[in-house]
Design an enzyme around this catalytic site. Structure first.
Site, PDB file in Angstrom:
ATOM      1  CE1 TYR A 175    -179.538 110.884 -32.171  1.00 51.59           C
ATOM      2  CE2 TYR A 175    -177.663 112.002 -31.187  1.00 51.59           C
ATOM      3  CZ  TYR A 175    -178.465 110.883 -31.303  1.00 51.59           C
ATOM      4  OH  TYR A 175    -178.174 109.761 -30.566  1.00 51.59           O
ATOM      5  CD  GLU A 414    -154.618  83.382  -9.082  1.00 52.82           C
ATOM      6  OE1 GLU A 414    -153.702  82.672  -9.541  1.00 52.82           O
ATOM      7  OE2 GLU A 414    -155.797  83.354  -9.500  1.00 52.82           O
ATOM      8  CB  ALA A 457    -157.788  76.140  -3.347  1.00 50.95           C
TER       9      ALA A 457
END
Length: 644
Positions: A175, A414, A457
């Site tokens: 800056y 999982e 699943a």
């Protein structure tokens, strides 16, 4: 109490602070267009104060209405109308028990708005700003310099009137004040350019003006860059001498950071940069001073922060992105709940790439509530439901934890390892931040009591089990090779490369996107590995990748000795090697192993469709919706599951 040094009391001038942890000033872009604070601003800083931190430093505030405002919706401190709102924030933070300071600044050549006027030491321009509207900086006149000095003094006085505990001058990160300090941007030939004494004149005048404008007991901090990391920039010897002079002029603490916006790998160090990159610099500053030094820059874990304080390397630590990721970082660390801390992964995606860089407020990949504090609470569900989460990647893990926090009975399915594509980070130094997120997400599902079933699943199983709702978080499959793959040499996908099973010899990585680039860095960590990346395009990291990755990651690959070949298409892999075609013709690359990093494809929608057809309440999150990054996984999981 854990981390005795980190949570011991500290002092800056007359200011007593409960511990050594500070929140770094960090733009939020939550203020009103005129610079006054909004309710969002107040909520953000109040929430930070509630997290057990010692000192909250408000973001940089502009000091005048001429050219000092740098970014959209920036905090203002240029006139009296800003003071009531600033006082509002002060009172709210004080009510939490924390101390609060404010940073005052002038944007200089880093006026991200890109609009005229842009004023700096010289007409040295930064392409990211100039490229917007073609505006280049105007060298400041002596009268304008005098006006800026006065503006800093008046802004400090307003900070004192608003009852801040400390004020900080931003003299780093590229800056205005850095524009004067650095030979890289200052080639003036008057009393503000040339010699070190001339280049430091503006900052010392500002400090003197502030000391004349506020009571001596009001603490004053100066934030500096130990260097701007430019070859013709600020040498550390000058920074050390500057800090000596700042102490002599009445500064109470030095806040040491580094870099500037044209070198973001130093200022906002990304995941592939070392942690604590500026330590070498502040450790040269501290012995030269009697006032305390604040250490800053990727001090993301309590272990690092504690060691910095306990070793005497610095007196305080300041954390920016880590506090966005988890505003309760300090309290959890003090109580020893380390795995409950949501870690910053230094991705620069939520805070910058999709946040400030897009004209939005700051955000966070791992904390969707940043700058929206209080708007999206996780509340107990009105009705407890049995919910299945299919997939144990980041979206699935986060979904399960949120659902459990709401009081649901949650089962996570999982069949492989928990973490999904995050699992590749385990054991890798360059991916240690992402590995920390993996450990946290797994810990949270176990801590909250999510039932984990190590099976895959299908719709029949889920329907028969009678779940009230199913969250599909099965991710996006990797893109398979469209060329022949044969022979005896190992051929792996990027996610299957693990630090615990290192490769050796010559490794060819096919694909120069994010997956290819990051796996090349991980491979380069392994002993005896020579990496070659081949890509059909003309650049690395094509597409919508995070800007710090696009701009700087190729430099780190080069420094790691990775060979990159562009405009090179792989047409086959066999015992002779990797067969490629480029404008120069056909070539066989000898390889002891090949890693495929070809990106990901859209997930299979059949599971969700079958469940919907069976009348099940189905929600799809993460890359199962579309391939994305951690940001997408965490945000879709949070916003979906907080309403189930």
């Amino acid at each position: 109490m854990h981390y005795q040094a980190l949570f011991s009391p500290g002092r800056i001038g007359s200011l007593e602070i409960d511990n050594r942890v500070l929140k770094s000033p960090q733009s939020t872009a939550t203020c009103n267009p005129d610079g006054t604070v909004s309710q969002r601003t107040v909520n953000h800083y109040k929430r930070l104060g509630e997290g057990g931190i010692g000192l909250v430093m408000m973001e940089y505030s502009y000091v005048d209405d001429d050219a000092s405002k740098a970014i959209h919706n920036q905090l203002g401190n240029s006139r009296r109308e800003h003071t009531p709102g600033l006082g509002w924030v002060v009172d709210e933070v004080h009510a939490t028990g924390a101390r609060i300071g404010i940073q005052i600044a002038h944007g200089g050549r880093q006026k991200f708005l890109g609009t005229a006027p842009i004023k700096s030491a010289t007409d040295s321009s930064w392409s990211d700003v100039e490229g917007q509207y073609g505006v280049v900086p105007t060298p400041m006149t002596i009268d304008e310099i005098d006006g800026v000095v006065k503006a800093f003094g008046e802004a400090a006085a307003r900070a004192h009137n608003a009852r801040f505990d400390i004020v900080e001058v931003h003299a780093g990160h590229g800056y205005l004040i850095t524009n004067f300090l650095s030979p890289h941007t200052n080639w003036r030939d008057d009393e503000y350019g040339g010699s070190f004494a001339n280049r430091s004149r503006l900052l010392l005048r500002i400090v003197d003006e502030i000391r004349a404008s506020v009571p001596r007991e009001f603490p004053l901090s100066v934030r500096i860059s130990v260097t701007d990391y430019e070859a013709d920039g600020i040498p550390i010897e000058e920074t050390v001498e500057l800090c000596r002079q700042l102490e002599a002029h009445g500064v109470d603490v030095i806040h040491a950071s580094g870099g500037h916006h044209a070198g973001m790998e130093w200022e906002v160090s990304p995941w592939y940069q070392v942690r604590a990159p500026h330590r070498w610099g502040w450790e040269q500053i501290k012995p030269a001073l009697t006032i305390p030094v604040i250490a800053s820059g990727s001090l993301v874990t309590p272990e690092i922060a504690e060691e910095v304080i306990a070793s005497g390397s610095a007196d305080f630590v300041s954390l920016g992105r880590a506090m966005l990721a988890d505003p309760d970082w300090a309290r959890k660390a003090k109580e020893g709940r380390l795995l409950e801390i949501t870690p910053c992964i230094r991705c620069n995606d939520g805070c910058l790439h999709r946040g400030l860089n897009m004209g939005r407020s700051a955000g966070c990949s791992v904390n969707p509530s940043v700058t929206e504090e209080g708007r999206f609470p996780i509340l107990p569900a009105e009705t407890r439901r049995r919910v299945a989460v299919v997939g144990g990647g980041p979206a699935g893990l986060r979904s399960a934890a949120v659902l459990r926090e709401r009081g649901h009975d949650v089962t996570l399915f999982e069949s492989g390892e928990l973490g999904g594509l995050l699992a590749h980070a385990d054991g890798s130094t360059v991916k240690q931040d992402l590995a920390g997120l993996l450990r946290h997400l797994v810990h949270e599902v176990r801590r909250t009591g999510v039932r984990i079933v190590e099976e895959q699943a299908d719709s029949a199983t889920l329907t028969a089990a009678g779940f009230d709702a199913v969250v599909v978080a099965t991710g996006a499959p990797v893109r398979r090779a469209q060329f022949p793959v044969a022979g005896r040499r190992p051929v792996l996908y990027a996610a299957d490369v693990r630090a615990g099973k290192p490769l050796s010899g010559r490794v060819v990585v096919v694909g120069g996107g994010l997956h290819g680039s990051e796996v090349a860095l991980r491979l380069a960590e392994m002993d005896g590995v020579k990496v070659t990346v081949v890509d059909a395009g003309s650049t690395l990291l094509g597409g919508d990748e995070v800007f710090t990755d696009v701009e700087r990651l190729p430099r780190f690959l080069d420094a790691a000795g990775v060979d990159v070949r562009f405009r090179t298409e792989v047409v086959g892999i066999d015992d002779d090697g990797v067969r490629t075609v480029s404008p120069e013709g056909e070539e066989w690359l000898v390889a002891d192993a090949v890693v495929l990093a070809l990106g990901r494809t859209t997930g299979d929608p059949r599971l969700a469709d079958e469940l919907r057809d069976a009348g099940v309440d189905v929600h799809v999150v993460g890359s199962a919706q579309r391939p994305g990054r951690v940001f997408d996984a965490m945000h879709t999981a949070f916003f979906t599951c907080r309403t189930i």
